[in-house]
Design a protein around this motif. Sequence first.
Motif, PDB file in Angstrom:
ATOM      1  N   ILE A 124       1.026  -2.667   1.911  1.00  0.00           N
ATOM      2  CA  ILE A 124       1.994  -2.610   0.816  1.00  0.00           C
ATOM      3  C   ILE A 124       1.818  -1.326   0.005  1.00  0.00           C
ATOM      4  N   ASP A 125       2.935  -0.660  -0.247  1.00  0.00           N
ATOM      5  CA  ASP A 125       2.923   0.512  -1.109  1.00  0.00           C
ATOM      6  C   ASP A 125       2.677   0.057  -2.550  1.00  0.00           C
ATOM      7  N   LEU A 126       1.858   0.795  -3.275  1.00  0.00           N
ATOM      8  CA  LEU A 126       1.543   0.430  -4.661  1.00  0.00           C
ATOM      9  C   LEU A 126       2.771   0.526  -5.555  1.00  0.00           C
ATOM     10  N   LEU A 127       3.452   1.669  -5.506  1.00  0.00           N
ATOM     11  CA  LEU A 127       4.576   1.917  -6.406  1.00  0.00           C
ATOM     12  C   LEU A 127       5.898   1.667  -5.686  1.00  0.00           C
ATOM     13  N   MET A 128       6.383   0.454  -5.804  1.00  0.00           N
ATOM     14  CA  MET A 128       7.664   0.065  -5.212  1.00  0.00           C
ATOM     15  C   MET A 128       8.703  -0.102  -6.321  1.00  0.00           C
ATOM     16  N   PRO A 129       9.967   0.241  -6.060  1.00  0.00           N
ATOM     17  CA  PRO A 129      11.012  -0.006  -7.077  1.00  0.00           C
ATOM     18  C   PRO A 129      11.192  -1.495  -7.308  1.00  0.00           C
ATOM     19  N   GLY A 130      11.503  -1.863  -8.534  1.00  0.00           N
ATOM     20  CA  GLY A 130      11.662  -3.287  -8.846  1.00  0.00           C
ATOM     21  C   GLY A 130      10.315  -3.949  -8.978  1.00  0.00           C
ATOM     22  N   MET A 131       9.952  -4.763  -7.999  1.00  0.00           N
ATOM     23  CA  MET A 131       8.669  -5.452  -7.995  1.00  0.00           C
ATOM     24  C   MET A 131       7.601  -4.538  -7.396  1.00  0.00           C
ATOM     25  N   SER A 132       6.551  -4.255  -8.165  1.00  0.00           N
ATOM     26  CA  SER A 132       5.502  -3.364  -7.672  1.00  0.00           C
ATOM     27  C   SER A 132       4.683  -4.032  -6.572  1.00  0.00           C
ATOM     28  N   GLY A 133       3.891  -3.234  -5.871  1.00  0.00           N
ATOM     29  CA  GLY A 133       3.037  -3.777  -4.823  1.00  0.00           C
ATOM     30  C   GLY A 133       2.070  -4.820  -5.360  1.00  0.00           C
TER      31      GLY A 133
END
Length: 278
Positions: free
Chosen positions: A52-61
């Motif tokens: 999982i990427d840490l910085l995701m748009p919307g809901m973060s990792g």
Amino acid sequence: MNFYIVDDDPAVPMILRRIIEQNMNNTVVGESSDSTKAFAALTQLNVDIVLIDLLMPGMSGIELINKLRQIRSDLHFIMISQVRDSELRAQAYEAGIEFFIDKPINLIEVKTVTEKVIQSIQMSHKLSNIQSLVSGVSVTDDHQTQQLKNNQKTRILGVLRFLGIASEKGASDILAITQMMTDQNTSFQNLDLRETYQISDQERKVLFQRLRRAIRTGLANLANMYLDDMGDEIITEYANSLYEYKNVRTEMLFLQGKRSSGGKVSVQHFLNGLVQLI
């Protein structure tokens, strides 16, 4: 092992899939650039490991992991990030990740990290099977075991944060090795790292270099704290348990310019002491 990848950069899943599936026993069963869609998929798919990427748009990792933890205690998480912020990384470990993979993606790091997690899962399955044979009871719900592991990891992470080394590269190795020590109920010197990690002598040397670097940084930080407050009971306990007080004392003298060299560190002493603390 079945993998799922969550990253909003379309190039990353493609690279990770290529590396992961070099091992014929591994399959990437899905990927998503949207955390909400990933959550829905991961409640249904047969997945062992999630990247999982840490910085995701919307809901973060981190938010996605916390949400998944409530319904899928069997999932294992690896976080992908180019962020070096120690607080965010500490939050990720507290959420339940096992390792970080830094961006830009490095083939050797991905292979090493994924193999470590696979080894950990396989070891857990073996222990469950042994427990089942000994007790005569089928082990179908590992929620309590997983909760215990998470609590242990949180306590170890708390010590690493206190020492100021939770964001060091060697921190993930410390967490993984101490988990193996508690799982196997053994000391560091009795672990066969070459067999468990399936690593070469050179890779083992690099592993020890990461460990020593992180532990050495912790010694310097602890010595500085001791200089500020020599009566602190926690600092004293950590000094004795993790480094032996004489080495912390030597490091203090070095920091004060009264010695030409600092205290020594022992990977074995540190890891054995860390497990005893929890």
